[in-house]
Design a protein around this motif. Structure first.
Motif, PDB file in Angstrom:
ATOM      1  N   ASP A 158       3.826  30.068 -18.433  1.00 14.22           N
ATOM      2  CA  ASP A 158       4.635  30.328 -17.462  1.00 14.22           C
ATOM      3  C   ASP A 158       5.690  29.395 -17.452  1.00 14.22           C
ATOM      4  OD1 ASP A 158       4.797  31.443 -14.679  1.00 14.22           O
ATOM      5  OD2 ASP A 158       4.344  29.548 -14.109  1.00 14.22           O
ATOM      6  N   ALA A 159       5.578  28.056 -17.692  1.00 17.73           N
ATOM      7  CA  ALA A 159       6.387  26.927 -17.524  1.00 17.73           C
ATOM      8  C   ALA A 159       7.514  27.304 -18.655  1.00 17.73           C
ATOM      9  CB  ALA A 159       5.956  25.616 -17.939  1.00 17.73           C
ATOM     10  N   ILE A 160       7.343  27.733 -19.702  1.00 15.25           N
ATOM     11  CA  ILE A 160       8.217  28.177 -20.640  1.00 15.25           C
ATOM     12  C   ILE A 160       9.084  29.049 -20.245  1.00 15.25           C
ATOM     13  CG2 ILE A 160       8.647  29.043 -23.068  1.00 15.25           C
ATOM     14  CD1 ILE A 160       6.021  27.497 -23.696  1.00 15.25           C
ATOM     15  N   GLN A 161       8.470  30.480 -19.699  1.00 13.21           N
ATOM     16  CA  GLN A 161       9.286  31.543 -19.255  1.00 13.21           C
ATOM     17  C   GLN A 161      10.085  31.162 -18.068  1.00 13.21           C
ATOM     18  OE1 GLN A 161       6.048  34.132 -18.178  1.00 13.21           O
ATOM     19  NE2 GLN A 161       6.209  35.236 -20.327  1.00 13.21           N
ATOM     20  N   ARG A 162       9.742  30.235 -17.287  1.00  6.30           N
ATOM     21  CA  ARG A 162      10.557  29.602 -16.410  1.00  6.30           C
ATOM     22  C   ARG A 162      11.812  28.715 -16.735  1.00  6.30           C
ATOM     23  NH1 ARG A 162       8.021  26.560 -13.192  1.00  6.30           N
ATOM     24  NH2 ARG A 162       6.086  26.873 -14.128  1.00  6.30           N
ATOM     25  N   GLY A 163      11.491  28.184 -17.968  1.00  6.39           N
ATOM     26  CA  GLY A 163      12.581  27.232 -18.520  1.00  6.39           C
ATOM     27  C   GLY A 163      12.205  25.742 -17.935  1.00  6.39           C
ATOM     28  N   ASP A 164      11.115  25.645 -17.559  1.00  2.47           N
ATOM     29  CA  ASP A 164      10.817  24.297 -16.918  1.00  2.47           C
ATOM     30  C   ASP A 164      10.290  23.253 -18.045  1.00  2.47           C
ATOM     31  OD1 ASP A 164       9.576  22.336 -15.259  1.00  2.47           O
ATOM     32  OD2 ASP A 164       8.449  23.505 -13.950  1.00  2.47           O
ATOM     33  N   GLU A 165      11.463  22.617 -18.436  1.00  3.60           N
ATOM     34  CA  GLU A 165      11.145  21.588 -19.483  1.00  3.60           C
ATOM     35  C   GLU A 165      10.412  20.559 -19.175  1.00  3.60           C
ATOM     36  OE1 GLU A 165      14.812  20.371 -21.562  1.00  3.60           O
ATOM     37  OE2 GLU A 165      15.600  22.609 -21.669  1.00  3.60           O
ATOM     38  N   ALA A 166      10.436  20.163 -17.845  1.00  7.65           N
ATOM     39  CA  ALA A 166       9.777  19.091 -17.242  1.00  7.65           C
ATOM     40  C   ALA A 166       8.147  19.223 -17.449  1.00  7.65           C
ATOM     41  CB  ALA A 166      10.177  18.528 -15.843  1.00  7.65           C
ATOM     42  N   ALA A 167       7.806  20.437 -16.927  1.00  9.19           N
ATOM     43  CA  ALA A 167       6.386  20.974 -16.765  1.00  9.19           C
ATOM     44  C   ALA A 167       6.032  20.840 -18.438  1.00  9.19           C
ATOM     45  CB  ALA A 167       6.312  21.971 -16.092  1.00  9.19           C
ATOM     46  N   VAL A 168       6.741  21.414 -19.175  1.00  5.96           N
ATOM     47  CA  VAL A 168       6.070  21.346 -20.748  1.00  5.96           C
ATOM     48  C   VAL A 168       6.091  20.100 -21.208  1.00  5.96           C
ATOM     49  CG1 VAL A 168       6.972  22.265 -22.993  1.00  5.96           C
ATOM     50  CG2 VAL A 168       7.173  23.523 -20.987  1.00  5.96           C
ATOM     51  N   GLN A 169       6.878  18.961 -20.947  1.00  6.08           N
ATOM     52  CA  GLN A 169       6.822  17.899 -21.422  1.00  6.08           C
ATOM     53  C   GLN A 169       5.835  17.123 -20.774  1.00  6.08           C
ATOM     54  OE1 GLN A 169       9.177  16.528 -24.141  1.00  6.08           O
ATOM     55  NE2 GLN A 169       7.330  15.145 -23.911  1.00  6.08           N
ATOM     56  N   ALA A 170       5.586  17.548 -19.682  1.00  2.00           N
ATOM     57  CA  ALA A 170       4.408  16.832 -18.954  1.00  2.00           C
ATOM     58  C   ALA A 170       3.006  17.144 -19.606  1.00  2.00           C
ATOM     59  CB  ALA A 170       4.224  17.003 -17.401  1.00  2.00           C
ATOM     60  N   HIS A 171       2.926  18.085 -19.985  1.00  2.00           N
ATOM     61  CA  HIS A 171       1.899  18.918 -20.540  1.00  2.00           C
ATOM     62  C   HIS A 171       1.787  18.154 -21.940  1.00  2.00           C
ATOM     63  CE1 HIS A 171      -0.800  22.013 -22.627  1.00  2.00           C
ATOM     64  NE2 HIS A 171       0.083  21.820 -23.475  1.00  2.00           N
ATOM     65  N   LEU A 172       2.774  18.093 -22.432  1.00  2.00           N
ATOM     66  CA  LEU A 172       2.621  17.531 -24.264  1.00  2.00           C
ATOM     67  C   LEU A 172       2.433  16.138 -23.975  1.00  2.00           C
ATOM     68  CD1 LEU A 172       5.746  19.279 -25.867  1.00  2.00           C
ATOM     69  CD2 LEU A 172       3.186  19.778 -25.921  1.00  2.00           C
ATOM     70  N   ASP A 173       2.846  15.409 -22.936  1.00  2.00           N
ATOM     71  CA  ASP A 173       2.684  13.910 -22.789  1.00  2.00           C
ATOM     72  C   ASP A 173       1.415  13.751 -22.152  1.00  2.00           C
ATOM     73  OD1 ASP A 173       5.351  13.411 -23.268  1.00  2.00           O
ATOM     74  OD2 ASP A 173       6.002  13.115 -21.173  1.00  2.00           O
ATOM     75  N   ALA A 174       0.638  14.622 -21.814  1.00  2.00           N
ATOM     76  CA  ALA A 174      -0.827  14.634 -21.388  1.00  2.00           C
ATOM     77  C   ALA A 174      -1.806  14.695 -22.664  1.00  2.00           C
ATOM     78  CB  ALA A 174      -1.176  15.544 -20.147  1.00  2.00           C
ATOM     79  N   GLY A 175      -1.251  15.097 -23.681  1.00  2.00           N
ATOM     80  CA  GLY A 175      -2.049  15.375 -24.807  1.00  2.00           C
ATOM     81  C   GLY A 175      -2.252  16.710 -24.916  1.00  2.00           C
ATOM     82  N   GLY A 176      -1.716  17.617 -24.441  1.00  2.00           N
ATOM     83  CA  GLY A 176      -1.669  19.082 -24.317  1.00  2.00           C
ATOM     84  C   GLY A 176      -1.262  19.686 -25.658  1.00  2.00           C
ATOM     85  N   SER A 177      -1.787  20.479 -26.072  1.00  2.00           N
ATOM     86  CA  SER A 177      -1.531  21.170 -27.381  1.00  2.00           C
ATOM     87  C   SER A 177      -0.326  22.058 -27.478  1.00  2.00           C
ATOM     88  CB  SER A 177      -2.645  22.293 -28.065  1.00  2.00           C
ATOM     89  OG  SER A 177      -2.247  22.822 -29.155  1.00  2.00           O
ATOM     90  N   PRO A 178       0.721  21.820 -28.268  1.00  2.00           N
ATOM     91  CA  PRO A 178       1.881  22.632 -28.468  1.00  2.00           C
ATOM     92  C   PRO A 178       1.836  24.197 -28.848  1.00  2.00           C
ATOM     93  CG  PRO A 178       1.870  21.193 -30.374  1.00  2.00           C
ATOM     94  CD  PRO A 178       0.655  20.975 -29.344  1.00  2.00           C
ATOM     95  N   ASP A 179       0.354  24.398 -29.271  1.00  2.00           N
ATOM     96  CA  ASP A 179      -0.047  25.738 -30.043  1.00  2.00           C
ATOM     97  C   ASP A 179      -1.098  26.685 -28.968  1.00  2.00           C
ATOM     98  OD1 ASP A 179       1.435  25.086 -32.362  1.00  2.00           O
ATOM     99  OD2 ASP A 179      -0.400  24.198 -33.319  1.00  2.00           O
TER     100      ASP A 179
END
Length: 199
Positions: free
Chosen positions: A31-52
């Motif tokens: 959902d964040a990717i579809q909206r182009g929400d780079e901050a949410a994607v980066q927050a997910h990755l920074d929290a240790g979330g999987s990019p896959d």
């Protein structure tokens, strides 16, 4: 909005039901990717979330980013170690084949530089170049025919390393299907692997 997404991700990370957490995180990331929400994607990755992570229909995050021409997010996911060859559950497309079909020239270039496999056959058994050709994206077809120099140099240096280490089997595997303009260089490197080392 970003704060609510970050709080939601943190709440999911604290949830004890891992299956539910993975499914919801996947949906949230897509959902964040579809909206182009780079901050949410980066927050997910920074929290240790999987990019896959994959969405509800089996669409990997990187494929979704390529589909939506989200170059910044594609770069984030690549940097985070996303698997370039994960396929969409419905079409068998990788991020490269999907980006090529959408005519996303910069996305395709970023994926090629990262090492994406241009020979993969996705939707209807077509390669990225065939998909781009079918959709009339001539600039993408040209890029795929003449990949970025960085990728070609990576192949050459991998072959040199294998030759230097005198591992002929690895040398052959290090240079799969090189582009036509680097064929002569690769042929020369393969001849070198059998040459005697100077005393």
């Amino acid at each position: 909005m970003v704060e609510s997404v970050v709080l939601y991700c943190r709440e999911l990370l604290n949830n004890n039901n891992n299956n539910e957490m993975t499914k919801l995180e996947g949906w949230q990331l897509i959902d964040a990717i579809q909206r182009g929400d780079e901050a949410a994607v980066q927050a997910h990755l920074d929290a240790g979330g999987s990019p896959d992570l994959k969405g509800s229909y089996g669409d990997p995050a990187l494929v979704c980013a390529a589909l939506n021409k989200r170059l910044g997010i594609v770069r984030m996911l690549i940097k985070a170690g996303a698997n370039l060859e994960l396929v969409d559950g419905l079409t068998n497309d990788t991020a490269l084949t999907r980006g090529a079909a959408k005519g996303a020239l910069e996305v395709v270039e970023a994926l090629l530089r990262a090492g994406a496999d241009a020979s993969h056959r996705g939707f209807r058994g077509q390669t990225a170049a065939e998909r781009a050709q079918q959709k009339g994206h001539e600039s993408v077809v040209a890029l795929l025919a003449n990949p970025p120099l960085h990728r070609t140099l990576h192949e050459v240096f991998s072959a040199l390393d294998a030759v230097h280490s005198r591992r002929p089997a690895d040398a052959a595997a290090a240079v799969p299907a090189p582009p036509a303009h680097s064929r002569a260089c690769i042929d020369a490197l393969q001849r070198l692997q059998d040459a005697p080392l100077p005393a």
